[in-house]
Structure formats: C-alpha cells, structure tokens
Design a protein around this motif. Structure first.
Motif, PDB file in Angstrom:
ATOM      1  N   PRO A   7      83.404  49.062  35.404  1.00 39.78           N
ATOM      2  CA  PRO A   7      82.615  48.524  34.947  1.00 39.78           C
ATOM      3  C   PRO A   7      81.442  48.782  35.132  1.00 39.78           C
ATOM      4  N   ALA A   8      81.157  49.574  36.509  1.00 41.00           N
ATOM      5  CA  ALA A   8      80.076  50.338  36.999  1.00 41.00           C
ATOM      6  C   ALA A   8      79.405  51.381  36.023  1.00 41.00           C
ATOM      7  N   GLY A   9      80.355  52.581  35.864  1.00 39.80           N
ATOM      8  CA  GLY A   9      79.833  53.349  35.133  1.00 39.80           C
ATOM      9  C   GLY A   9      79.878  52.663  33.435  1.00 39.80           C
ATOM     10  N   GLY A  17      83.666  42.509  43.794  1.00 36.77           N
ATOM     11  CA  GLY A  17      82.891  43.711  43.526  1.00 36.77           C
ATOM     12  C   GLY A  17      83.185  43.796  42.102  1.00 36.77           C
ATOM     13  N   ILE A  18      83.872  43.237  41.326  1.00 31.22           N
ATOM     14  CA  ILE A  18      84.250  43.776  39.822  1.00 31.22           C
ATOM     15  C   ILE A  18      82.325  43.173  39.285  1.00 31.22           C
ATOM     16  N   TYR A  19      81.998  41.535  39.233  1.00 28.81           N
ATOM     17  CA  TYR A  19      80.385  42.028  39.020  1.00 28.81           C
ATOM     18  C   TYR A  19      79.533  42.815  39.203  1.00 28.81           C
ATOM     19  N   PHE A  20      79.607  43.108  40.857  1.00 27.61           N
ATOM     20  CA  PHE A  20      78.502  43.501  40.692  1.00 27.61           C
ATOM     21  C   PHE A  20      78.859  45.228  40.571  1.00 27.61           C
ATOM     22  N   ALA A  21      79.715  45.099  40.769  1.00 28.16           N
ATOM     23  CA  ALA A  21      79.808  46.392  39.794  1.00 28.16           C
ATOM     24  C   ALA A  21      79.115  46.757  38.366  1.00 28.16           C
ATOM     25  N   ALA A  22      79.702  46.180  37.530  1.00 28.14           N
ATOM     26  CA  ALA A  22      79.184  45.922  36.317  1.00 28.14           C
ATOM     27  C   ALA A  22      77.456  45.693  36.226  1.00 28.14           C
ATOM     28  N   GLY A  76      77.673  50.586  42.337  1.00 30.44           N
ATOM     29  CA  GLY A  76      79.309  50.181  42.351  1.00 30.44           C
ATOM     30  C   GLY A  76      80.122  49.950  43.205  1.00 30.44           C
ATOM     31  N   ASP A  77      81.009  50.156  43.454  1.00 30.92           N
ATOM     32  CA  ASP A  77      81.856  50.586  44.558  1.00 30.92           C
ATOM     33  C   ASP A  77      81.973  51.699  45.003  1.00 30.92           C
ATOM     34  N   ALA A  78      81.208  52.453  44.753  1.00 25.80           N
ATOM     35  CA  ALA A  78      80.692  54.469  45.108  1.00 25.80           C
ATOM     36  C   ALA A  78      79.744  53.576  45.591  1.00 25.80           C
ATOM     37  N   ALA A  79      78.498  52.806  45.866  1.00 24.40           N
ATOM     38  CA  ALA A  79      77.590  52.975  46.637  1.00 24.40           C
ATOM     39  C   ALA A  79      77.852  51.113  47.242  1.00 24.40           C
ATOM     40  N   GLY A  80      79.212  51.374  47.480  1.00 22.98           N
ATOM     41  CA  GLY A  80      79.798  49.831  48.147  1.00 22.98           C
ATOM     42  C   GLY A  80      78.803  48.299  48.405  1.00 22.98           C
ATOM     43  N   TYR A  81      79.410  47.943  46.862  1.00 24.89           N
ATOM     44  CA  TYR A  81      78.723  47.145  46.506  1.00 24.89           C
ATOM     45  C   TYR A  81      79.693  45.586  46.952  1.00 24.89           C
ATOM     46  N   VAL A  82      80.687  45.471  47.586  1.00 25.00           N
ATOM     47  CA  VAL A  82      81.698  44.782  47.494  1.00 25.00           C
ATOM     48  C   VAL A  82      81.253  43.361  48.775  1.00 25.00           C
TER      49      VAL A  82
END
Ligand SMILES: Cc1cc2nc3c(=O)[nH]c(=O)nc-3n(C[C@H](O)[C@H](O)[C@H](O)COP(=O)(O)OP(=O)(O)OC[C@H]3O[C@@H](n4cnc5c(N)ncnc54)[C@H](O)[C@@H]3O)c2cc1C
Length: 447
Positions: A48-50, A323-328, A310-316
């Motif tokens: 979702p982030a990418g 984390g899905i919404y924060f990734a997107a 997203g998860d690479a940044a640590g947004y959960v």
C-alpha cells in the motif's frame, strides 16, 4: 562488468516501455536547474505504501519505477482498514470481504462487550484480503503511468555527492539477470526488512512478532462472523498485544502478536484458538503466516533524496497494530511532497524539501495520535487486571463513540469536556477496581 555496460544492457529492456532521453548514459542533471526531462523516481516495494507513492508521482508525469519482488504473494496481515481509507483512496466496495459492524472484545475472564453500538448504518470496519487490495492499488499506480518492475531490489547505491544532483543507482534482479536503473529520488516502501533503510543507514526499530492462521469455516459457522470480528485480551493470548478473529469472504484470519515474548508465539496462538473454541473448531487451516510489525518510527526517515514510508519508516500504531492506512497515506504524502518540491517533476529536489514537505506534514498530522495510542497500550495491556478494566470501559457508549470516530476517520475525535472528565474518572475507577479484585483473587489462590 562496468556500470556503463550494465546500464547499456539494461536500457533496451525499459526503453521499449518508456521514451527515455537519448543521453541516458549521463547522470541526471544537476540541481536546482530545471531538467530537460522529468524527474525520475524509484519506489521500492509494491505494498500500500509503495503503490500510493508511485501513483502520486506518476500522475503528474514523473518517470516512476515501482519495484515489487512478489506480485502474486500476499503480505501476512489481518486486512482490517478504516472507513476513511475507502473514501480517501477510492477503494471500491466490492474489494471489501466483510463490513464489520460489531467488534466483540473478550476480557481475560471471558467477559465480552460489543463495540459498535454508536455506529451509523453507513459505518463499518472494512475487512479485506491483502492479495486483493495490494494488486488493486498496484494496478492503479500502473494506470497512472508508473512502470511496474517485478524484480528484487538488491541494493541502492548512493551518489558520491548528493548535493550536486548525482544519481542513485538501484540494482535489482529480474528473471535471473542483474540490472540497474539510475534515478533522482528513491522512496523506500519495502516493509520492515527495508534494504533502502539499510542503504541510507536509517537505524533500527523494535518489532513485535505477529502470527496468523487463515481458517476456512463451514458456511453455518461463517454466519456468526457475518458482520462481527473478535478481539481477545489476556496473558494466555499475548502479554502485550491482543488476539484477533477477523472475518474474510469464506474464512477467518486468527492471530496474535507480542514484543516481549516472541519465543512463546505458538503458545499464544493455541491460547486464542482455545478461547475462540467451538466457533472455529470446524475449520480447516489453509495458510499459516508470521511477520514482524514495527513498534515505532526509525531514527532516520529521510536522507538526501531518499525517503522511507509505511512499515519501512515504522508507521504502525502500537495499541491496535494498524499500519495499512498509515502506509498508503504516508506513501501518498511523500509522493505529493516530491511533486510539490520538484514543481511537478521539473526540477531536482533536496533533503530539506523532503523534510519540510513530507516529514513535517506527517508528524504534524499523526505524531500525537501515535503517542496517545502508545500510552493506551502501556496502561491497558500491562496486566490482566488492567485488561479487565479496558473491557469494562469499552461498554461505555461515549468511549465507544470516541474510539470508533478516531479509528474510522483517523482524527483524534473532539470530545465533550464533561464526558471526558467522566471518562477519566471511570478509567481510574475501573483500573483501581479491577486491580483490587485481581489482588484479592491472587490472595485467595495463595491460601
Ligand atoms: C499478522 C499481521 C496482521 C496485521 N493486521 C493488520 C490489520 O488488520 N490492519 C492494519 O491496518 N495493519 C495490519 N498489519 C500491519 C500491516 O500489514 C502493515 O503495516 C502494512 O502492510 C504496511 O504496508 P507497507 O506497504 O509499508 O509494507 P508491506 O505491506 O510490507 O509491503 C512491502 C512490499 O515491498 C516488497 N519488497 C520488500 N523488499 C523488496 C525488495 N528488496 N525488492 C522489491 N520488493 C520488495 C514486499 O514484497 C512487499 O510487497 C498487520 C501486520 C501483520 C504482520
């Protein structure tokens, strides 16, 4: 093999899809002079982030390469997303497996409370399957003009002089051959084991380990989970998180997570299975998955012209593991930051641009929310007595409305001062009462 020969080998394979400039053997032009071509970006990771980052970049004509190593796979995930994500990201309703209107929470002593009394008829938690959601978002990024490369990124080589606008070189494997592409900007959306984060020395974060089984249930057992999801709290299912049963089209995802006690994860999974008991006992496990969940942001999220999302940044969020919404959203915010700073892809950007347009905006919008959820986790998941208090409090309509509004719309809901004071008093009262009962039970069991 030299860089030049690799690059020349590589060029025809992408030039058949894109009209690359004929002087492509030259590194990208220096900043901040307007470039004769559009900015070129690599987005590593097609979750979702990418996909959201790639969509934001390519929709203004920035030349965007979206790398995904596993397009047919599915990220281990509960797949629960808030209502606002459907609206903000234009996600069609037919991608949603179940519209959950009741979240049943079970305390350590199996007292249950239904969350959802305050929902409007149009409100629900959307349950999706990641294989479906991710491929939809990736396809949309491609339709906006991003070039999807189904390859594994091995390394991102940094420019010798970032400030002079030198290129980042993305090395990747595609169908057994090694390739590379030179870009001006890199967005690392490659999840918890991010190679992009490593390449910029972004530092580490603590992770939880989550475990999940997908269990296909007979239709009559699925009926119970038609519009209902379950959460279980207690030492038996996790010392610091919760266990879940989330309904999908024809199965349920049953899982748990922990930071403190990762070696015991299978014992906690047995714990949640035992608690859900007869409701899932007729099912057949068809998939078992496990994956880390970041606990907090990385020390560095932007370096040079590289940003993590997203998860690479640590947004959960810690309390809910969401984390899905924060990734997107972070992918989109970061993509839009690049678009704004490069004036639609017409000029080179700098580290300060990413910090100002992406990090500042992100932290301004979400830092407090993450901190608040952190605090809730520390207070309520610390012991069985506190978890009893949590479930007791969840019965309160005001608590339900505030929690659901914050979750569904991703804004800390605006409260009513009188009700807020009452809620604080009730919280203190519930915590004190449940701790007292807990101590008495312990005393009795020691007699
Ligand atoms: C068991 C479990 C349950 C969860 N349940 C929920 C939930 O119900 N709701 C919720 O909101 N969140 C949930 N989460 C969290 C959520 O899954 C993540 O926060 C979310 O997936 C982050 O999205 P992302 O795009 O940042 O990263 P990811 O979804 O991890 O995507 C990263 C992508 O990058 C690709 N990639 C990685 N490295 C490379 C490379 N070198 N080259 C090319 N491609 C690469 C991967 O294949 C992957 O597709 C859960 C997590 C777990 C583990």
């Amino acid at each position: 093999m030299t860089t030049t020969s690799l690059k020349l080998n590589f060029l025809p394979s992408i030039s058949s899809h894109l009209s690359l400039p004929s002087n492509n053997t030259q590194p990208p032009s220096n900043l901040p002079i307007s470039t004769p071509r559009k900015l070129r970006a690599a987005v590593i990771g097609g979750g979702p982030a990418g996909s959201s980052a790639a969509e934001a970049l390519s929709s203004v004509g920035i030349e965007t390469f979206l790398f995904e190593r596993n397009v047919s796979g599915s990220k281990p995930c509960g797949g629960a997303i808030p209502l606002c994500m459907l609206h903000e990201f234009n996600i069609p309703r037919d991608l949603v497996d179940r519209e959950v209107k009741r979240m049943r929470i079970f305390s350590p002593s199996n007292l249950s409370i239904d969350f959802g009394k305050t929902l409007l008829p149009s409100e629900f938690i959307a349950m999706t399957r990641r294989e479906v959601l991710d491929s939809f978002l990736r396809d949309r990024a491609q339709s906006s003009g991003a070039q999807l490369i189904c390859g594994l990124v091995n390394k991102v080589e940094l420019p010798a002089h970032v400030d002079s606008g030198g290129p980042y070189v993305v090395h990747y494997s595609l169908n057994g051959s090694k390739k590379l592409v030179k870009v001006d900007v890199v967005i690392g959306a490659d999840g918890v084991h991010s190679r992009v984060a490593k390449s910029i020395n972004a530092g580490n974060y603590q992770c939880a380990l989550a475990f999940q089984e997908r269990i296909r249930l007979p239709e009559e057992e699925m009926e119970y989970y038609k519009d209902l999801a379950e959460m279980y709290v207690g030492d038996d299912v996790s010392p610091d998180f919760y266990g879940w049963v989330f309904p999908k089209c024809d199965h349920v995802a049953v899982g748990t997570g922990t930071v403190k006690s990762k070696l015991d994860i299978k014992r906690f999974q047995y714990g949640i299975r035992a608690r859900a008991g007869p409701k899932i006992s007729g099912g057949r496990v068809f998939k078992v998955e496990a994956h880390p969940i970041p606990e907090h942001p990385r020390p560095v999220r932007v370096r040079g012209r590289v940003a993590l999302v997203g998860d690479a940044a640590g947004y959960v969020t810690k309390c809910s593991g969401e984390g899905i919404y924060f990734a997107a959203k972070s992918g989109r915010v970061c993509g839009e930051a690049v678009v704004a700073a490069s004036e639609g892809g017409t000029k080179m950007i700098k580290e300060e641009d990413l910090k100002r347009e992406y990090l500042k905006k992100w932290d301004g919008d979400y830092k407090n929310m993450f901190r608040f959820l952190d605090l809730l986790q520390n207070v309520f998941y610390g012991s069985n007595a506190n978890r009893e208090a949590l479930v007791e409090l969840c019965g309160d309509e005001y608590v339900q409305r505030m929690t659901f509004d914050s979750y569904l719309y991703k804004k800390l809901a605006k409260g009513n001062p009188w009700e807020d004071t009452k809620m604080v008093m009730n919280t203190i009262g519930s915590l004190a009462r449940c701790n007292l009962v807990g101590q008495r039970m312990e005393l009795l069991s020691n007699v």
